[in-house]
Enzyme design. Structure first.
Site, PDB file in Angstrom:
ATOM      1  N   ARG A 120       2.122   7.802   2.189  1.00  0.00           N
ATOM      2  CA  ARG A 120       2.639   8.926   1.711  1.00  0.00           C
ATOM      3  C   ARG A 120       2.437   9.941   2.851  1.00  0.00           C
ATOM      4  O   ARG A 120       3.567  10.651   3.064  1.00  0.00           O
ATOM      5  CB  ARG A 120       1.954   9.474   0.500  1.00  0.00           C
ATOM      6  CG  ARG A 120       2.230   8.445  -0.769  1.00  0.00           C
ATOM      7  CD  ARG A 120       1.450   9.036  -1.911  1.00  0.00           C
ATOM      8  NE  ARG A 120       0.103   9.093  -1.975  1.00  0.00           N
ATOM      9  CZ  ARG A 120      -0.623  10.196  -1.861  1.00  0.00           C
ATOM     10  NH1 ARG A 120      -0.162  11.225  -2.126  1.00  0.00           N
ATOM     11  NH2 ARG A 120      -2.140  10.281  -1.718  1.00  0.00           N
ATOM     12  N   HIS A 159      -8.507   3.779  20.305  1.00  0.00           N
ATOM     13  CA  HIS A 159      -7.837   4.988  20.940  1.00  0.00           C
ATOM     14  C   HIS A 159      -8.222   5.409  22.395  1.00  0.00           C
ATOM     15  O   HIS A 159      -7.547   5.359  23.265  1.00  0.00           O
ATOM     16  CB  HIS A 159      -7.873   6.167  20.223  1.00  0.00           C
ATOM     17  CG  HIS A 159      -7.411   5.975  19.003  1.00  0.00           C
ATOM     18  ND1 HIS A 159      -6.524   5.101  18.315  1.00  0.00           N
ATOM     19  CD2 HIS A 159      -7.925   6.559  17.640  1.00  0.00           C
ATOM     20  CE1 HIS A 159      -6.375   5.207  17.017  1.00  0.00           C
ATOM     21  NE2 HIS A 159      -7.189   6.177  16.498  1.00  0.00           N
ATOM     22  N   LYS A 189      -5.076  -0.343  11.601  1.00  0.00           N
ATOM     23  CA  LYS A 189      -6.392  -0.414  11.945  1.00  0.00           C
ATOM     24  C   LYS A 189      -7.502  -0.033  10.868  1.00  0.00           C
ATOM     25  O   LYS A 189      -6.912   0.243   9.857  1.00  0.00           O
ATOM     26  CB  LYS A 189      -6.806   0.600  13.294  1.00  0.00           C
ATOM     27  CG  LYS A 189      -7.017   2.368  12.481  1.00  0.00           C
ATOM     28  CD  LYS A 189      -7.541   2.863  13.801  1.00  0.00           C
ATOM     29  CE  LYS A 189      -8.474   3.793  13.355  1.00  0.00           C
ATOM     30  NZ  LYS A 189      -8.915   4.977  14.019  1.00  0.00           N
ATOM     31  N   GLY A 198       0.977  -1.306   0.013  1.00  0.00           N
ATOM     32  CA  GLY A 198       0.021   0.023  -0.008  1.00  0.00           C
ATOM     33  C   GLY A 198       0.811   1.206  -0.016  1.00  0.00           C
ATOM     34  O   GLY A 198       0.422   2.320   0.524  1.00  0.00           O
TER      35      GLY A 198
HETATM   36  P1  NAP Z   1      -5.375   4.059   0.280  1.00  0.00           P
HETATM   37  O1  NAP Z   1      -5.203   5.702   0.062  1.00  0.00           O
HETATM   38  O2  NAP Z   1      -6.905   3.505  -0.376  1.00  0.00           O
HETATM   39  O3  NAP Z   1      -4.274   3.008  -0.199  1.00  0.00           O
HETATM   40  C1  NAP Z   1      -4.347   1.870  -0.367  1.00  0.00           C
HETATM   41  C2  NAP Z   1      -3.254   1.192  -0.999  1.00  0.00           C
HETATM   42  O4  NAP Z   1      -3.254  -0.192  -1.303  1.00  0.00           O
HETATM   43  C3  NAP Z   1      -2.747   1.755  -2.216  1.00  0.00           C
HETATM   44  O5  NAP Z   1      -1.342   1.614  -2.276  1.00  0.00           O
HETATM   45  C4  NAP Z   1      -3.242   0.695  -3.311  1.00  0.00           C
HETATM   46  O6  NAP Z   1      -2.252   0.853  -4.362  1.00  0.00           O
HETATM   47  C5  NAP Z   1      -3.101  -0.310  -2.386  1.00  0.00           C
HETATM   48  N1  NAP Z   1      -3.670  -1.538  -3.016  1.00  0.00           N
HETATM   49  C6  NAP Z   1      -5.070  -1.753  -3.344  1.00  0.00           C
HETATM   50  N2  NAP Z   1      -5.492  -2.907  -3.915  1.00  0.00           N
HETATM   51  C7  NAP Z   1      -4.333  -3.690  -3.661  1.00  0.00           C
HETATM   52  C8  NAP Z   1      -4.093  -4.996  -4.047  1.00  0.00           C
HETATM   53  N3  NAP Z   1      -4.957  -5.692  -4.417  1.00  0.00           N
HETATM   54  N4  NAP Z   1      -2.606  -5.384  -4.011  1.00  0.00           N
HETATM   55  C9  NAP Z   1      -1.705  -4.509  -3.562  1.00  0.00           C
HETATM   56  N5  NAP Z   1      -1.829  -3.257  -3.084  1.00  0.00           N
HETATM   57  C10 NAP Z   1      -3.158  -2.896  -3.399  1.00  0.00           C
HETATM   58  O7  NAP Z   1      -5.695   3.690   1.784  1.00  0.00           O
HETATM   59  P2  NAP Z   1      -4.888   4.352   3.075  1.00  0.00           P
HETATM   60  O8  NAP Z   1      -5.713   5.499   3.449  1.00  0.00           O
HETATM   61  O9  NAP Z   1      -3.232   4.637   2.906  1.00  0.00           O
HETATM   62  O10 NAP Z   1      -5.083   3.200   4.295  1.00  0.00           O
HETATM   63  C11 NAP Z   1      -4.504   2.261   4.522  1.00  0.00           C
HETATM   64  C12 NAP Z   1      -4.923   1.240   5.501  1.00  0.00           C
HETATM   65  O11 NAP Z   1      -4.506   2.008   6.625  1.00  0.00           O
HETATM   66  C13 NAP Z   1      -6.177   0.964   5.679  1.00  0.00           C
HETATM   67  O12 NAP Z   1      -6.421  -0.278   6.335  1.00  0.00           O
HETATM   68  C14 NAP Z   1      -6.621   2.181   6.600  1.00  0.00           C
HETATM   69  O13 NAP Z   1      -7.909   1.804   7.301  1.00  0.00           O
HETATM   70  C15 NAP Z   1      -5.401   2.499   7.663  1.00  0.00           C
HETATM   71  N6  NAP Z   1      -5.574   3.753   7.959  1.00  0.00           N
HETATM   72  C16 NAP Z   1      -5.392   4.718   7.402  1.00  0.00           C
HETATM   73  C17 NAP Z   1      -5.237   6.024   8.018  1.00  0.00           C
HETATM   74  C18 NAP Z   1      -4.894   7.235   7.151  1.00  0.00           C
HETATM   75  O14 NAP Z   1      -4.782   8.386   7.757  1.00  0.00           O
HETATM   76  N7  NAP Z   1      -5.021   7.167   5.829  1.00  0.00           N
HETATM   77  C19 NAP Z   1      -5.417   5.891   9.406  1.00  0.00           C
HETATM   78  C20 NAP Z   1      -5.510   4.949  10.275  1.00  0.00           C
HETATM   79  C21 NAP Z   1      -5.525   3.746   9.533  1.00  0.00           C
HETATM   80  P3  NAP Z   1      -2.631   0.229  -5.700  1.00  0.00           P
HETATM   81  O15 NAP Z   1      -4.023   0.786  -6.138  1.00  0.00           O
HETATM   82  O16 NAP Z   1      -1.587   0.883  -6.841  1.00  0.00           O
HETATM   83  O17 NAP Z   1      -2.743  -1.085  -5.777  1.00  0.00           O
END
Ligand code: NAP
Length: 482
Positions: free
Chosen positions: A24, A240, A148, A17
């Site tokens: 990022r 949290h 999470k 991811g």
């Molecule tokens: P996101 O922006 O939607 O990113 C998802 C990532 O997964 C992308 O890099 C996507 O890239 C990759 N991906 C999707 N399908 C895939 C597959 N089949 N195989 C390999 N890679 C795949 O999500 P995010 O916000 O970064 O969140 C990621 C996780 O962290 C989630 O579980 C979220 O609940 C958790 N989280 C996020 C935050 C936050 O602030 N963003 C905070 C706490 C927890 P491609 O499309 O190029 O594959």
């Protein structure tokens, strides 16, 4: 004051991811900062992985743009970036299929720590674990970091624990709750267990009640549809606020060791009373002059999901029976503040007479902003005449006390380095997560079965009026959110 930096062992860290928001915004900047602090030895490598086809150079360009976007003035300069980027690589991979796995497996080194960060949608946690097994990438030095949400109820959390346990033992699984990586949250343990004078008072005999507040000014933003299925209870309280409550309420662990700490937190969760519907207030923010309503933001006019929740929680053990813990968290509130307030009981007798303007002692631990502690004490108001009392604050800002140049690391910096070191103290154990869901599920089930909807509150307020009543009924009041 400059923090001591102890380099970790060489490692291969794969971020699944790596093109996503979390990687990022948080993970890659945190790694760059640790690199800049000298914590990464020669032989530390970071491999980004996602489905998007891109070259190593494209990936580096994307990371560089992310630094500009998210680090602002603190973004590393060109020389620091270039040195950090030497450590980066990228592999296109599909968690759900076979694409890219052989390439990734071929890049892994045998003799170093392997960490796989699952920064992807929860539905991919299982397939990633299975593919790591299938492509024989799991060594005794392998660890996985799971973001999470860890399940969205007891059943799904249990199923996920079960799936992960097919491939990893518990010592290899790092379930992230980034709150635990915050310096001030760890400070809770230091305050409690490194000082002699709090602990004797830290119980129902001397503490009237505790308030835990995590208030945000932002709305759900781009997370609308996700948030509509989650709500404040699942998104904030189950993890949290529960962690804050545990650190506040737990018995002293026999040492600062992962299982000793987590055993004590688990006992607190087991001792939590079921919460009666009357002790829960849910809220939803209305539209403001310049902001959309919660229903508009989640694109669901009939949504019954809560963007705010307040609860009164009892703990049935010898230490806390009779001292309620009031928890509240919400979005679009007046200010961004996280704090824990410990309200002490009145002294048993006032030698200054019944009319003395009495205020009970209060200890406030501020987690953000301006991390620090305030202790409210009674003193004599200066001047001749009668004995007049005044309630004043002994105030300490950690930044001032520790020096203005102190860099407080982001939670992710600390947590990722703990994964490489193999220290699980600040990560949730499987049984802990399940116990938290077991307590949360009936509270959610009770309102899902009822026709009651969340109470509306104005954006920029301190939540719905009903939440004031929840605590006023006990002749207490919330601390102001200012
Ligand atoms: P996101 O922006 O939607 O990113 C998802 C990532 O997964 C992308 O890099 C996507 O890239 C990759 N991906 C999707 N399908 C895939 C597959 N089949 N195989 C390999 N890679 C795949 O999500 P995010 O916000 O970064 O969140 C990621 C996780 O962290 C989630 O579980 C979220 O609940 C958790 N989280 C996020 C935050 C936050 O602030 N963003 C905070 C706490 C927890 P491609 O499309 O190029 O594959």
């Amino acid at each position: 004051m400059v923090a001591r930096v102890i380099p970790v062992d060489p490692f291969d860290l794969v971020i699944f991811g790596a093109t996503g928001d979390l990687a990022r915004r948080k993970i890659l900047p945190a790694l760059c900062r640790r690199f800049g602090e000298g914590q990464m030895p020669e032989g530390a490598r970071i491999i980004g992985a996602a489905r998007s086809e891109m070259s190593r150079d494209d990936f580096i360009e994307m990371v560089s743009q992310a630094f500009d976007e998210f680090l602002g003035a603190q973004a590393p300069d060109a020389a620091q970036r270039a040195a950090f980027f030497e450590r980066l690589d990228y592999v296109a991979i599909d968690a759900m299929g076979d694409d890219g796995w052989t390439t990734l497996a071929g890049q892994m080194r045998e003799d170093v720590v392997r960490a796989f960060y699952f920064s992807v949608a929860p539905s991919l946690f299982g397939p990633l674990a299975a593919n790591l097994g299938k492509f024989r990438m799991i060594t005794p030095q392998t660890r996985i970091v799971v973001e999470k949400p860890f399940g969205n109820d007891l059943q799904t959390a249990r199923a996920l624990n079960h799936t992960l346990a097919e491939f990893f033992d518990e010592t290899q699984i790092y379930r992230i709750d980034h709150y635990l990586g915050k310096e001030t949250v760890q400070n809770l343990m230091a305050v409690r267990f490194a000082n002699i004078f709090f602990e004797p008072l830290w119980n129902a005999r001397f503490v009237d009640h505790v308030q835990i507040t995590v208030a945000e000014t932002v709305g759900v933003g781009g997370r609308g549809p996700y948030y509509d299925k989650s709500g404040a209870m699942r998104d904030m309280v189950q993890n949290h606020l529960m962690q804050l409550l545990c650190l506040m309420a737990m018995e002293p662990p026999y040492k600062f060791d992962p299982d000793a700490v987590r055993d004590e937190k688990l006992k607190v969760i087991h001792a939590l009373d079921p919460v009666a519907p009357a002790d829960v207030v849910r809220g939803q923010y209305a539209a403001g002059p310049e902001t959309a309503s919660f229903a508009d933001e989640v694109e669901n006019a009939n949504t019954a999901t809560e963007s705010y929740i307040a609860l009164k929680v009892g703990i049935s053990n010898w230490r806390w029976k009779g001292t309620p813990f009031y928890l509240r968290t919400g979005k679009r509130l007046r200010s961004r503040v996280s704090e824990i307030a410990v309200a002490f009981r009145d002294p048993p007798h006032s030698i200054f007479g019944e009319d003395a303007p009495w205020k009970a002692n209060l200890l406030v631990i501020r987690l953000q902003p301006d991390e620090g502690m305030t202790l409210k004490v009674m003193i004599k108001e200066p001047g001749p005449g009668g004995m007049r009392l005044k309630n004043v604050a002994l105030d300490m800002s950690f930044a001032e006390a520790l020096g203005d140049d102190l860099h407080i690391p982001d939670a992710y910096e600390r947590l990722i380095m703990d994964v490489i070191r193999g220290n699980q103290t600040l990560f949730m154990r499987g049984d802990e997560v399940e116990a938290a869901w077991a307590w949360t599920d009936p509270i959610i089930a009770a309102w899902q079965g009822s026709a009651d909807k969340p109470a509306m509150y104005d954006p920029g307020s301190s939540g719905p009026d009903e939440a004031l009543k929840l605590i006023h009924m006990d002749n207490r009041s919330w601390r102001e959110i200012r």
